[in-house]
Design an enzyme around this catalytic site. Sequence first.
Site, PDB file in Angstrom:
ATOM      1  N   GLU A 118       9.107 -28.780  25.095  1.00  0.00           N
ATOM      2  CA  GLU A 118       9.044 -28.676  23.776  1.00  0.00           C
ATOM      3  C   GLU A 118      10.220 -29.046  22.968  1.00  0.00           C
ATOM      4  O   GLU A 118      10.925 -28.622  22.213  1.00  0.00           O
ATOM      5  CB  GLU A 118       8.833 -27.270  23.461  1.00  0.00           C
ATOM      6  CG  GLU A 118       7.441 -26.568  23.777  1.00  0.00           C
ATOM      7  CD  GLU A 118       6.071 -27.208  22.924  1.00  0.00           C
ATOM      8  OE1 GLU A 118       6.390 -27.869  21.920  1.00  0.00           O
ATOM      9  OE2 GLU A 118       5.289 -26.555  22.891  1.00  0.00           O
TER      10      GLU A 118
ATOM     11  N   GLU B 236       0.626 -26.555  30.897  1.00  0.00           N
ATOM     12  CA  GLU B 236       0.262 -25.331  30.382  1.00  0.00           C
ATOM     13  C   GLU B 236      -1.107 -24.911  29.966  1.00  0.00           C
ATOM     14  O   GLU B 236      -1.587 -25.485  28.956  1.00  0.00           O
ATOM     15  CB  GLU B 236       1.372 -24.679  29.219  1.00  0.00           C
ATOM     16  CG  GLU B 236       2.797 -24.558  29.753  1.00  0.00           C
ATOM     17  CD  GLU B 236       3.794 -24.153  28.681  1.00  0.00           C
ATOM     18  OE1 GLU B 236       3.347 -23.633  27.731  1.00  0.00           O
ATOM     19  OE2 GLU B 236       5.122 -24.771  28.609  1.00  0.00           O
TER      20      GLU B 236
END
Length: 982
Positions: free
Chosen positions: A417, A495
């Site tokens: 991220e 994820e």
Amino acid sequence: MSAPVFDVARIGPGEGSIAPRTRLTSDAPTQSLDGRWRFRLSPSPALAPHDGWTAGDTDGWDEIAVPAHWNMSGFGTPAYSNVQFPFPIDPPYPPDENPVGDYVRRIDVDDAIRQVTDAGGRVLLRFDGIESAADVFVNGTRLGSTRGSRLTHEFDVTDHLTGTGDVVAVRVAQFSDGTYLENQDMWWLPGIFRSVTLLARPVGGIDDAVVTGDFDHETGRGAVEVTTSADAVLEIAELGIRQGVPAGRSTVDAGEVGPWSAETPRLYTATLRTASETVSVRIGFRRVRADDGVLTLNGRPIMLRGVNRHEHDPDRGRVHTTELARRDLVLMKQHNINAVRTSHYPPHAELLDLADELGLYVIDECDLETHEYEYVSWRGNPSDDPAWEASFVDRIRRTVTRDRTHPSVIMWSLGNESGAGCNIRAMARWVRENDGTRLIHYEGDHSSRDTDVYSRMYASHDEVRRIGEEADEIAPADIGAAELRRRSLPFVHCEFGHAMGNSPGGVKEYWDLYERFPRLAGGFIWEWIEHAIAVEDEHGRRAFRYGGDFGESVHDHNFVIDGLISADRDVRPGLVDYAAIVAPVVIEVDAARRRIRLQNRYDHVDTSHLAFRWRREVDGETVAHGELTVPAVGPRQRAEVPLPDEARVVSGSSVADVLTVDAVLREGTSWASAGHVVATGQHVAAGTPRVGQASAPEPDEFDRRGRPLRLGSLGVVDGPGIGIWRAPTDNDLFPGWDEPTLPPMAERWALARIDRMQTRVRSVESDAAALVVDTRVGAPSFDSGVDALWRWSTVPEGLLLELDLRSIGSWDNSWIEKAPFSWTVDWARLGIDVTFAGAPVGMEFAGYGPGPSYPDTASGVQFGWFDAGADDLVTPHVRPQESGSRRGVRTAVIRTTEGGVRVSVVGGEALDAGVALTVSPWDRTTLSTTSHASLLPTPTATHVSIDIAQSGVGTATCGPGVLPRHRLPARDASFALLFETA
Ligand code: IPT
């Protein structure tokens, strides 16, 4: 000596340390500096004294353990935030309120090390992890600084040590410029939290070496790639290798070798020796590739059955212990998990040793996350600012260099991220130039221009299907070469399945897609461990805490409690479900054709290490059992195996006739003992319960509203009534990513007021055969609800209830004028709620278990006859919520401190499917209004729900809500239950 400036706001890597080196096991002497250090905490760098502390003046100081976080050791408190930043985005500056910990340790250097230095050798001072920035001193001289909390730094201290009474001093700031690159979703935990070690470096030793094994699946031969800083002798005794290797790079033919894979974690010990030092490395021969859109290992496609793992210990934070690390990886292996993403930083080095040894594929992730920039629309993101390039490259270099000998590491991940940009590209470039034996992973740049796999997080099922079909589009208007390249990369769902609370639902549907499309290489559940922090509550009991519990002004509540196991490593139901979904063999029992269909989903091994044991249970008795003769089924192959004559099921039982086939390990392994169940298949033939002649019950057994005073030997405290609500799960509180503009389910329920429905008895009438009670349950202010017709009668066995339920009114938001979106109020469940006297003691049940399940988390349960004790009834979620439902229950005994009742399904639509039974020490209002498990009151009654239908749980906290097929739109139902004294 002038006061050194503690500069914690300068863009750049740490300075003064030596170039990163591979982690090697050496026979050169080492000295652990772990243990008690003198410690002093200051509120900010400006207030940290410039006294004589670096030279050892520590009068009046406290002590602290190393490794440890100071705010887990009585100095300050932990704080949790996810994407949001705990201080203003004003790089590279940390806030003024920035605790500084000073550490001092006076040491005598071990004789063994002194002998090395006496002979002209060197000594290194190694730090394996300091959060977030440190200045390092020896005997008052500043040697340099560290950046990269989860990265190793080594300083050459040879010329600074005297040998006796030397002072090692470290000044650590909780926040620094480095913090802008370390905004991972976790607790802020400063301090020297990994080991500190002195390492002797003998003259003529091996300062650095890389030894890896390559496997050629076409020839079955291995090659050892060696890069060494000194001429050395390479020895691999098992392979008869003993030969000189010159400084630099060389390749040694290893002949025929056993390849390494997660399924066959075959390791060989290699040593490199010079006259003064021997280093040893455990190598595995394997080759990982992205091959025409398919992820392969040793020439075969592999499926990543993964989890994201943070380092977390409820008592110590991110301090590693061998015991917990091993426990984690063994638990993973026992639950069919074969891959770990080390989210979002390199783990303690030992974790990789364990992964090599036990057999787990690792995505080793760099210590990098600039997620806070999402709050400013990624303006000024360091990932795309050349000023930060050296910091980024230093981080990946330290990651790769430390870990590059490990066969388990199949991908380097550039970070998490952190958006896209030139520094991400620079990191990828560095990796390509320095290690060609792994693939590059990074999720943050969906163009995948610098990676070898296309990675995404929380993509919807629909999108994953399109990715599987290579029909995914991120730039539909511009399908150029880059886009075509991206579509040709294997896909990794880095994820998915957010395991927060009663979750994750819908994982099976993802897995079906991964199985279907070769491009889909599997995924990683978010996440492995709940990061609860253990404290002692006011009653002296161990209690779990989450964000906000330590007075943080910026925090993300319980978003840190989202694991497949609790912080204490108790298995949550989601893990049991996942284990079955990803099981390496699939067994379908075809009772009609008297055979099993077997699918071997191992990528490398056949099924010969498994025994297939069958058993037939009729109404709870095992009437026959045996072992099937199964030929070895090759990797990714299928077979059909006939069942013996006695392995049959018939109708005619009263509860169920069940044929179960378990695949079990024939022999013990390093992670499970012989007999460990890897996969199960089952055929259940529902039985036919019999009930005698019905007559009207005695009126004095009911109250004036037509409700029984007792059921079995249990006094009824409240109900029975009709319920369609549940105590919101974490997922219920979030809008699913598939419906981002709609209110979360829990909000829809609250708006429709199904959490506070009221019952009106419309009539109570008796006929010859039954007491008939007509009720309407409705939500305040609405005309929607459920009409119920209850027919109570006495049968020889006990009390019979026949229930007809009808949904009335409309279940949507049409009453909201000018609502911008329309939505429906799907129900949480449909069933009976009744409260019994006495706290719960347990239940025995015939149904799917042994643990809880919901319609979309139902893969890991099997039909059986189970006994759940008081502690097993519900899941002790740290934030209380709905849990504990046992599905497909045909008969059960519920016991409280006051007695017991048997409830059995005897008719209606539940006859085949059974009911979902929830036995809870707490009512739903209490569950939904209590913030922490430790604050739940001591149970005084037993709250039972018998549901004919339920909604799934979905994974809306991060990802899609409940899939349409697992939702429960308003509906009618009818079923019959028998209550007997037990
Ligand atoms: C995603 C993060 O990568 C992970 O660290 C964690 O925060 C997870 O979500 C939520 O628990 S980022 C999210 C905004 C998709």
